[in-house]
Motif scaffolding. Structure first.
Motif, short mmCIF file in Angstrom:
data_model
loop_
_atom_site.label_atom_id
_atom_site.label_comp_id
_atom_site.label_asym_id
_atom_site.label_seq_id
_atom_site.Cartn_x
_atom_site.Cartn_y
_atom_site.Cartn_z
N VAL A 108 39.89 33.12 40.68
CA VAL A 108 40.69 32.62 39.56
C VAL A 108 39.78 32.14 38.44
O VAL A 108 40.05 32.36 37.26
N VAL A 109 38.67 31.48 38.81
CA VAL A 109 37.72 31.00 37.80
C VAL A 109 37.17 32.18 37.00
O VAL A 109 37.16 32.17 35.77
N VAL A 110 36.77 33.23 37.72
CA VAL A 110 36.23 34.43 37.05
C VAL A 110 37.29 35.03 36.14
O VAL A 110 37.02 35.38 34.98
N ALA A 111 38.52 35.14 36.64
CA ALA A 111 39.60 35.73 35.84
C ALA A 111 39.85 34.90 34.59
O ALA A 111 39.99 35.45 33.49
N TYR A 112 39.86 33.58 34.75
CA TYR A 112 40.07 32.71 33.60
C TYR A 112 39.00 32.97 32.54
O TYR A 112 39.30 33.15 31.37
N LEU A 113 37.74 32.97 32.98
CA LEU A 113 36.64 33.11 32.02
C LEU A 113 36.78 34.43 31.26
O LEU A 113 36.68 34.46 30.03
N LEU A 114 37.04 35.52 31.97
CA LEU A 114 37.12 36.81 31.29
C LEU A 114 38.33 36.87 30.36
O LEU A 114 38.24 37.38 29.24
N VAL A 115 39.46 36.33 30.79
CA VAL A 115 40.66 36.36 29.94
C VAL A 115 40.45 35.51 28.70
O VAL A 115 40.73 35.95 27.58
N ILE A 116 39.91 34.28 28.86
CA ILE A 116 39.79 33.39 27.71
C ILE A 116 38.76 33.95 26.72
O ILE A 116 38.96 33.88 25.51
N VAL A 117 37.68 34.54 27.24
CA VAL A 117 36.69 35.11 26.34
C VAL A 117 37.27 36.31 25.58
O VAL A 117 37.08 36.45 24.38
N SER A 118 38.03 37.16 26.28
CA SER A 118 38.67 38.30 25.60
C SER A 118 39.60 37.81 24.51
O SER A 118 39.60 38.32 23.39
N LEU A 119 40.38 36.80 24.85
CA LEU A 119 41.33 36.23 23.90
C LEU A 119 40.59 35.70 22.67
O LEU A 119 40.98 35.94 21.52
N PHE A 120 39.48 35.02 22.96
CA PHE A 120 38.70 34.42 21.91
C PHE A 120 38.10 35.47 20.99
O PHE A 120 38.15 35.37 19.77
N ILE A 121 37.54 36.52 21.59
CA ILE A 121 36.94 37.60 20.81
C ILE A 121 38.02 38.29 19.98
O ILE A 121 37.81 38.64 18.82
N PHE A 122 39.21 38.45 20.57
CA PHE A 122 40.31 39.07 19.85
C PHE A 122 40.69 38.24 18.62
O PHE A 122 40.86 38.78 17.52
N ILE A 123 40.80 36.92 18.79
CA ILE A 123 41.15 36.05 17.66
C ILE A 123 40.09 36.18 16.56
O ILE A 123 40.42 36.36 15.39
N ASN A 124 38.81 36.12 16.95
CA ASN A 124 37.73 36.25 15.96
C ASN A 124 37.84 37.56 15.19
O ASN A 124 37.66 37.60 13.98
N PHE A 125 38.15 38.62 15.92
CA PHE A 125 38.27 39.94 15.32
C PHE A 125 39.40 39.95 14.28
O PHE A 125 39.21 40.37 13.14
N VAL A 126 40.56 39.43 14.67
CA VAL A 126 41.71 39.41 13.76
C VAL A 126 41.39 38.58 12.52
O VAL A 126 41.67 38.99 11.38
N VAL A 127 40.76 37.39 12.74
CA VAL A 127 40.43 36.52 11.60
C VAL A 127 39.49 37.24 10.64
O VAL A 127 39.70 37.23 9.42
N ASP A 128 38.48 37.91 11.18
CA ASP A 128 37.53 38.61 10.33
C ASP A 128 38.20 39.70 9.50
O ASP A 128 37.93 39.85 8.31
N VAL A 129 39.06 40.45 10.15
CA VAL A 129 39.75 41.54 9.44
C VAL A 129 40.66 40.96 8.36
O VAL A 129 40.65 41.43 7.21
N LEU A 130 41.41 39.91 8.70
CA LEU A 130 42.29 39.28 7.72
C LEU A 130 41.47 38.76 6.54
O LEU A 130 41.84 38.94 5.38
N TYR A 131 40.36 38.14 6.87
CA TYR A 131 39.55 37.54 5.82
C TYR A 131 38.99 38.60 4.89
O TYR A 131 38.92 38.41 3.68
N SER A 132 38.60 39.74 5.46
CA SER A 132 38.04 40.80 4.62
C SER A 132 39.11 41.36 3.69
O SER A 132 38.82 41.87 2.62
#
Lengths: 299, 324
Positions: free
Chosen positions: B288-312
């Motif tokens: 569960v710890v491993v799953a949490y880490l991978l899910v939260i990091v994916s989520l985080f990277i996704f948010i960063n990606f969306v913000v960057d695209v919106l900002y551009s």
């Protein structure tokens, strides 16, 4: 170190003291910082009890409210915790651990970040690109997430916490030093030093570094406050320091269960001390930023 | 534009790959994966079976591809405690965390923007001084301790609000959330305040800086000369200009709030993924710890990606700068 660098450091120190002196808020905060630092250093001499010497603890004294007196006449001004420890003594020891971990990890991160930042700025090109990529990657993740990841994988422990705190902090220093050094690098004195044939490490440490100090001091202060707070949070969650090295965060966590049943002092007092510590450091740091560089970036 | 989005997307994938490698190294290289991924009470036969199915007897690089392949198929192992796929446990609890985070974000904006405006419009006044010192206080206050004090004051002493749990969950338009019942709302208030307080300070400071930088600009003088009311200048024209940096930073902070939800959820016993993580660490439920880490990091990277695209989209200089 050259006379020039010493002189500029003196001037810097003078500017800092005068800058703090002009703001009453910052003076009070600085005094609080100094008192707490002093208390942490001389801790064992000012506490009435060694809170981790099991021989002096008496379970009958557990959970006494502030101001109670023990069997042998010792007054617990701040009460006792669940094991009958004097809260005041436990807090001073906790302060030692919290400050120790915060300052140590902050200093190591400062050294690592400074070295990498200077190298990136001075050599430029691929080295710069590589270092800054890693810095961007690190800064892209929130501190607490990286620390959680590491400690979730590594398990708890004093050195693991310190390692995690260094890892999440160095990038901030590296970025600040790099941008300061990039400005300094093109100034005449660096070229003069190069012409004189002074070795690269000496130029970096003896000439570039002293001129990059102002942002470093500010970020250093704010990072130490952050590190103390982060360590307390991790310890509170139970994945930070082990129970044998209780920091303020751990003391608060221990009192958390008792909070509901009215024994508020066990977690409220360490909490107030932690807040006082972090708040004072931040106030001084904020003031130094205003003094040294009003445009260093708002938080 | 398309080129920028593709470049940025590839970068996100690279970061995700690096994180996966780090997590992999964390489990397989530092510790003994058999120790980490097999329940302590497993019988030797079960053990051998899991070792074979996870391919732990194969070389390390092959193990990594098995790990990555399984992860890409959503297979991140089974929880020892619940005996269910860990990824489904995470997704079951994700809505509670997202709900808490979004409400916290709204709180941060609703409290932070007016205070920041107030402070920025009258720089160096007594009000400004109080608000700025208050904001330093805000980010000095350790979030877990602040949460405890909220519980002590509003639940224990005053008895106004409940201190733990999510309360009754209502359903509206197929979305299940505490927002739709009164009981759920009362449960949400304290945790949301707890999570937002840190960000309130940030919003105040950003808004203040924005106001101070925008007020001396020519278009403000022009609007004044045109005879627009001060109210209209501040709330329409200046406000629009502050919003751009604010949206970017808020987007990025959303990720940090998701991570900080771990603390809030632990204090308020909020049944989200953060509490699941801490519980799983305590119970040594590593899949569960491993799953949490991978899910939260994916989520985080996704948010960063969306913000960057919106900002551009808002500021073309960003994508031009990146292309060079």
């Amino acid at each position: 170190m050259t006379a020039r660098a010493l002189l500029s450091e003196d001037m810097l120190f003078g500017r800092l003291v005068i800058g703090i002196g002009r703001s009453p808020k910052a003076v009070i905060a600085a005094i609080v910082c100094i008192v707490l630092l002093f208390a942490a250093i001389v801790g064992p001499y000012i506490t009435p009890q060694d809170p981790y010497d099991l021989a002096v603890l008496d379970i009958l004294d557990a959970k006494l409210p502030p101001g109670s007196e023990s069997m042998d006449g010792l007054v617990y001004w701040l009460g006792t915790d669940g094991q009958g420890r004097d809260m005041f003594s436990a807090m001073v020891y906790g302060l030692r651990t919290s400050l120790g971990v915060g300052v140590f990890s902050g200093l190591v991160a400062l050294v690592v970040g400074t070295v990498l930042g200077l190298i990136a700025a001075y050599f430029g090109g691929r080295i710069d690109a590589l270092i800054m990529r890693v810095v961007d990657l690190m800064l892209g993740f929130p501190t607490i997430l990286v620390a959680l990841m590491l400690l979730a994988l590594l398990g708890q422990g004093l050195w693991k916490v310190i390692f995690a705190l260094i890892l999440v902090q160095w990038a901030t220093f590296a970025r600040a030093v790099r941008s300061a050094a990039l400005v300094e690098k093109n100034k005449d004195y660096v070229e003069a030093a190069q012409t004189l044939g002074i070795s690269t490490p000496r130029i970096l440490i003896g000439h570039l570094l002293p001129n990059c100090l102002p942002p470093l001091i500010v970020i250093g202060m704010l990072q130490v406050a952050n590190a103390i707070s982060a360590e307390a949070t991790l310890s509170f969650l139970g994945i930070g320091l082990p129970i044998t090295e209780p920091s303020l965060g751990l003391l608060i966590a221990n009192g958390y269960q008792l909070l509901m049943s009215g024994e508020y002092w066990i977690s409220v007092y360490p909490g107030v001390l932690l807040l006082l510590l972090v708040f004072s450091i931040n106030i001084v740091g904020d003031r130094l930023r205003e003094v040294l560089n009003p445009r260093l970036g708002e938080r | 534009m398309t080129v920028f989005v593709i470049r940025r997307f590839l970068q996100s994938l690279a970061v995700l790959a690096v994180t996966a490698v780090i997590v992999f190294i964390g489990i397989y290289a530092i510790g003994d994966p058999a120790e980490m991924l097999i329940a302590p009470d497993a019988s030797p036969a079960e053990r051998a079976q899991v070792v074979a199915s996870l391919g732990l007897d194969k070389p390390l690089w092959e193990q990594f591809f098995t790990f990555a392949w399984n992860a890409l198929h959503g297979d991140l192992g089974r929880s020892f405690v619940f005996n269910r796929p860990s990824i489904s446990l995470i997704f079951e609890r994700l809505p509670a965390t997202l709900e808490l985070t979004l409400v916290g974000l709204v709180f941060a904006l609703v409290i932070g923007i007016p205070l920041g405006l107030l402070s920025g419009l009258k720089p160096n006044s007594a009000t400004d001084e109080v608000i700025m010192t208050g904001s330093i206080f805000g980010f000095s206050l350790p979030s877990f301790w602040q949460g405890m004090m909220l519980i002590m004051i509003f639940s224990v002493w005053l008895g106004w609000l409940p201190s733990t749990g999510r309360g009754e969950v209502g359903e509206f338009l197929g979305i299940r959330s505490s927002l739709f019942t009164l009981d759920g709302l009362t449960h949400l208030i304290l945790p949301a305040i707890n999570l937002s307080l840190f960000k309130v300070s940030l919003v105040i400071r950003l808004t203040r800086t924005g106001v101070r930088e925008t007020m001396p600009l020519d278009f403000v003088k022009f609007a004044r000369a045109k005879g627009l009311s001060e109210k209209r200048i501040v709330f329409v024209h200046v406000f629009k200009n502050i919003l751009i940096p604010l949206i970017t930073v808020i987007g990025l902070e959303l990720g940090s709030m998701l991570a900080f939800a771990v603390v809030t959820e632990t204090i308020f016993a909020w049944p989200g993924i953060g509490k699941l993580l801490i519980d799983s660490i305590m119970r040594l439920d590593r899949p569960v710890v491993v799953a949490y880490l991978l899910v939260i990091v994916s989520l985080f990277i996704f948010i960063n990606f969306v913000v960057d695209v919106l900002y551009s989209l808002v500021d073309p200089r960003v994508r031009l700068g990146d292309a060079q």
